[in-house]
Design a protein around this motif. Sequence first.
Motif, PDB file in Angstrom:
ATOM      1  N   ALA A  40      74.211  35.452  45.238  1.00  0.00           N
ATOM      2  CA  ALA A  40      73.517  34.580  46.323  1.00  0.00           C
ATOM      3  C   ALA A  40      72.451  33.512  45.734  1.00  0.00           C
ATOM      4  CB  ALA A  40      72.935  35.646  47.218  1.00  0.00           C
ATOM      5  N   PRO A  41      72.393  32.681  46.288  1.00  0.00           N
ATOM      6  CA  PRO A  41      71.248  31.589  46.122  1.00  0.00           C
ATOM      7  C   PRO A  41      70.051  32.369  45.364  1.00  0.00           C
ATOM      8  CG  PRO A  41      72.304  30.736  48.093  1.00  0.00           C
ATOM      9  CD  PRO A  41      72.669  32.294  47.846  1.00  0.00           C
ATOM     10  N   GLY A  42      69.748  31.866  44.244  1.00  0.00           N
ATOM     11  CA  GLY A  42      68.461  32.365  43.558  1.00  0.00           C
ATOM     12  C   GLY A  42      68.508  33.795  42.970  1.00  0.00           C
ATOM     13  N   LYS A  43      69.699  34.174  43.136  1.00  0.00           N
ATOM     14  CA  LYS A  43      69.951  35.825  42.669  1.00  0.00           C
ATOM     15  C   LYS A  43      70.875  35.733  41.546  1.00  0.00           C
ATOM     16  CE  LYS A  43      68.519  38.061  46.791  1.00  0.00           C
ATOM     17  NZ  LYS A  43      68.796  39.011  47.911  1.00  0.00           N
ATOM     18  N   GLN A  44      70.657  36.905  40.679  1.00  0.00           N
ATOM     19  CA  GLN A  44      71.748  37.143  39.506  1.00  0.00           C
ATOM     20  C   GLN A  44      73.042  37.774  40.392  1.00  0.00           C
ATOM     21  OE1 GLN A  44      69.924  39.982  37.167  1.00  0.00           O
ATOM     22  NE2 GLN A  44      69.234  38.404  35.725  1.00  0.00           N
ATOM     23  N   ARG A  45      74.170  37.460  39.422  1.00  0.00           N
ATOM     24  CA  ARG A  45      75.581  37.913  40.066  1.00  0.00           C
ATOM     25  C   ARG A  45      75.716  39.246  39.895  1.00  0.00           C
ATOM     26  NH1 ARG A  45      80.760  35.348  37.447  1.00  0.00           N
ATOM     27  NH2 ARG A  45      79.462  33.538  38.008  1.00  0.00           N
ATOM     28  N   GLU A  46      75.966  40.079  41.064  1.00  0.00           N
ATOM     29  CA  GLU A  46      75.944  41.591  41.249  1.00  0.00           C
ATOM     30  C   GLU A  46      77.299  42.078  41.621  1.00  0.00           C
ATOM     31  OE1 GLU A  46      73.279  42.552  44.239  1.00  0.00           O
ATOM     32  OE2 GLU A  46      74.663  41.925  45.971  1.00  0.00           O
ATOM     33  N   LEU A  47      77.503  43.437  41.181  1.00  0.00           N
ATOM     34  CA  LEU A  47      78.589  44.075  41.386  1.00  0.00           C
ATOM     35  C   LEU A  47      78.892  44.431  43.143  1.00  0.00           C
ATOM     36  CD1 LEU A  47      81.089  45.738  40.350  1.00  0.00           C
ATOM     37  CD2 LEU A  47      79.767  47.628  40.407  1.00  0.00           C
ATOM     38  N   VAL A  48      79.949  44.168  43.512  1.00  0.00           N
ATOM     39  CA  VAL A  48      80.379  44.758  44.796  1.00  0.00           C
ATOM     40  C   VAL A  48      81.027  45.843  44.722  1.00  0.00           C
ATOM     41  CG1 VAL A  48      81.651  43.783  46.941  1.00  0.00           C
ATOM     42  CG2 VAL A  48      80.240  42.357  45.643  1.00  0.00           C
ATOM     43  N   ALA A  49      82.269  45.771  43.859  1.00  0.00           N
ATOM     44  CA  ALA A  49      83.176  46.788  44.097  1.00  0.00           C
ATOM     45  C   ALA A  49      84.288  46.476  42.948  1.00  0.00           C
ATOM     46  CB  ALA A  49      84.164  46.919  45.399  1.00  0.00           C
ATOM     47  N   THR A  50      84.921  47.814  42.417  1.00  0.00           N
ATOM     48  CA  THR A  50      85.826  47.705  41.400  1.00  0.00           C
ATOM     49  C   THR A  50      87.027  48.468  41.777  1.00  0.00           C
ATOM     50  OG1 THR A  50      84.545  49.333  40.241  1.00  0.00           O
ATOM     51  CG2 THR A  50      84.067  47.191  39.565  1.00  0.00           C
ATOM     52  N   ILE A  51      88.178  48.252  40.999  1.00  0.00           N
ATOM     53  CA  ILE A  51      89.398  49.265  41.122  1.00  0.00           C
ATOM     54  C   ILE A  51      89.998  49.380  39.761  1.00  0.00           C
ATOM     55  CG2 ILE A  51      90.885  47.519  41.905  1.00  0.00           C
ATOM     56  CD1 ILE A  51      92.257  49.590  43.676  1.00  0.00           C
ATOM     57  N   THR A  52      90.137  50.487  39.277  1.00  0.00           N
ATOM     58  CA  THR A  52      90.841  50.498  37.872  1.00  0.00           C
ATOM     59  C   THR A  52      92.178  50.199  38.021  1.00  0.00           C
ATOM     60  OG1 THR A  52      91.113  53.222  37.951  1.00  0.00           O
ATOM     61  CG2 THR A  52      89.158  52.319  37.373  1.00  0.00           C
ATOM     62  N   ASN A  53      92.965  50.297  36.616  1.00  0.00           N
ATOM     63  CA  ASN A  53      94.349  50.078  36.734  1.00  0.00           C
ATOM     64  C   ASN A  53      95.117  51.323  37.410  1.00  0.00           C
ATOM     65  OD1 ASN A  53      93.760  52.028  34.724  1.00  0.00           O
ATOM     66  ND2 ASN A  53      94.480  50.420  33.096  1.00  0.00           N
ATOM     67  N   SER A  54      94.410  52.494  37.426  1.00  0.00           N
ATOM     68  CA  SER A  54      95.023  53.793  38.133  1.00  0.00           C
ATOM     69  C   SER A  54      94.511  54.032  39.618  1.00  0.00           C
ATOM     70  CB  SER A  54      94.447  54.663  37.121  1.00  0.00           C
ATOM     71  OG  SER A  54      93.064  55.150  37.431  1.00  0.00           O
ATOM     72  N   GLY A  55      93.977  52.812  40.198  1.00  0.00           N
ATOM     73  CA  GLY A  55      93.490  52.920  41.707  1.00  0.00           C
ATOM     74  C   GLY A  55      92.313  53.467  41.876  1.00  0.00           C
ATOM     75  N   ARG A  56      91.528  53.911  40.754  1.00  0.00           N
ATOM     76  CA  ARG A  56      89.930  54.483  41.235  1.00  0.00           C
ATOM     77  C   ARG A  56      89.120  53.484  41.610  1.00  0.00           C
ATOM     78  NH1 ARG A  56      87.783  58.231  36.702  1.00  0.00           N
ATOM     79  NH2 ARG A  56      89.478  59.192  36.890  1.00  0.00           N
ATOM     80  N   THR A  57      88.490  53.687  42.674  1.00  0.00           N
ATOM     81  CA  THR A  57      87.450  52.722  43.358  1.00  0.00           C
ATOM     82  C   THR A  57      86.131  53.177  43.182  1.00  0.00           C
ATOM     83  OG1 THR A  57      87.615  53.573  45.428  1.00  0.00           O
ATOM     84  CG2 THR A  57      89.322  51.892  44.938  1.00  0.00           C
ATOM     85  N   ASN A  58      85.215  52.011  43.140  1.00  0.00           N
ATOM     86  CA  ASN A  58      83.790  52.049  42.962  1.00  0.00           C
ATOM     87  C   ASN A  58      83.107  51.012  43.970  1.00  0.00           C
ATOM     88  OD1 ASN A  58      81.174  53.284  41.873  1.00  0.00           O
ATOM     89  ND2 ASN A  58      81.202  51.184  41.055  1.00  0.00           N
ATOM     90  N   TYR A  59      81.906  51.367  44.606  1.00  0.00           N
ATOM     91  CA  TYR A  59      81.561  50.396  45.616  1.00  0.00           C
ATOM     92  C   TYR A  59      79.865  50.481  45.213  1.00  0.00           C
ATOM     93  CZ  TYR A  59      85.753  50.729  48.204  1.00  0.00           C
ATOM     94  OH  TYR A  59      87.150  50.486  48.491  1.00  0.00           O
ATOM     95  N   ASP A  60      79.302  49.370  45.283  1.00  0.00           N
ATOM     96  CA  ASP A  60      78.066  49.222  45.608  1.00  0.00           C
ATOM     97  C   ASP A  60      77.378  49.869  46.776  1.00  0.00           C
ATOM     98  OD1 ASP A  60      75.340  47.298  46.456  1.00  0.00           O
ATOM     99  OD2 ASP A  60      75.304  47.707  44.313  1.00  0.00           O
ATOM    100  N   ASP A  61      76.251  50.441  46.892  1.00  0.00           N
ATOM    101  CA  ASP A  61      75.665  51.331  47.956  1.00  0.00           C
ATOM    102  C   ASP A  61      75.763  50.405  49.147  1.00  0.00           C
ATOM    103  OD1 ASP A  61      73.701  53.429  46.212  1.00  0.00           O
ATOM    104  OD2 ASP A  61      75.804  53.663  46.597  1.00  0.00           O
ATOM    105  N   SER A  62      75.364  48.997  48.811  1.00  0.00           N
ATOM    106  CA  SER A  62      75.115  47.991  50.118  1.00  0.00           C
ATOM    107  C   SER A  62      76.411  48.005  50.729  1.00  0.00           C
ATOM    108  CB  SER A  62      74.699  46.862  49.465  1.00  0.00           C
ATOM    109  OG  SER A  62      75.435  46.053  48.786  1.00  0.00           O
ATOM    110  N   VAL A  63      77.530  47.966  50.335  1.00  0.00           N
ATOM    111  CA  VAL A  63      78.848  47.546  50.806  1.00  0.00           C
ATOM    112  C   VAL A  63      79.746  48.843  51.276  1.00  0.00           C
ATOM    113  CG1 VAL A  63      78.818  45.431  49.803  1.00  0.00           C
ATOM    114  CG2 VAL A  63      80.255  47.360  49.044  1.00  0.00           C
ATOM    115  N   LYS A  64      79.107  50.151  50.785  1.00  0.00           N
ATOM    116  CA  LYS A  64      79.893  51.267  51.083  1.00  0.00           C
ATOM    117  C   LYS A  64      80.129  51.527  52.505  1.00  0.00           C
ATOM    118  CE  LYS A  64      78.994  54.139  46.871  1.00  0.00           C
ATOM    119  NZ  LYS A  64      78.085  55.511  46.484  1.00  0.00           N
TER     120      LYS A  64
END
Length: 115
Positions: A40-64
């Motif tokens: 976002a403007p004026g902010k650092q880049r932040e993680l939203v979500a990831t998915i591994t090559n085996s399909g495991r997912t992870n989310y930031d609490d703000s988007v869960k």
Amino acid sequence: QVQLVESGGGLVQPGGSLRLSCAASGNFFRLYHMGWYRQAPGKQRELVATITNSGRTNYDDSVKGRFTISRDNARNTAYLQMNSLKPEDTAIYYCNAAGGPGNYWGQGTQVTVSS
């Protein structure tokens, strides 16, 4: 070398939905861990979500519960389904591919949530 191209951003009203896509070049997409980040403007880049090559997912609490990351290895594409969007989700969204010796970024796609 992997090239990533994001698409699907735009202007949406609060409560609306968007689906972002990240198309990857190359023949080894299935081996990479994929992620979505935002800045976002004026902010650092932040993680939203990831998915591994085996399909495991992870989310930031703000988007869960609102966002879903997925991948289609046959299409060399990762997705981010975003529902119940809020004004604070407004940012440039970047796709990332990580694995082996490489760490690659797309050019970003703008998401604006506003009435």
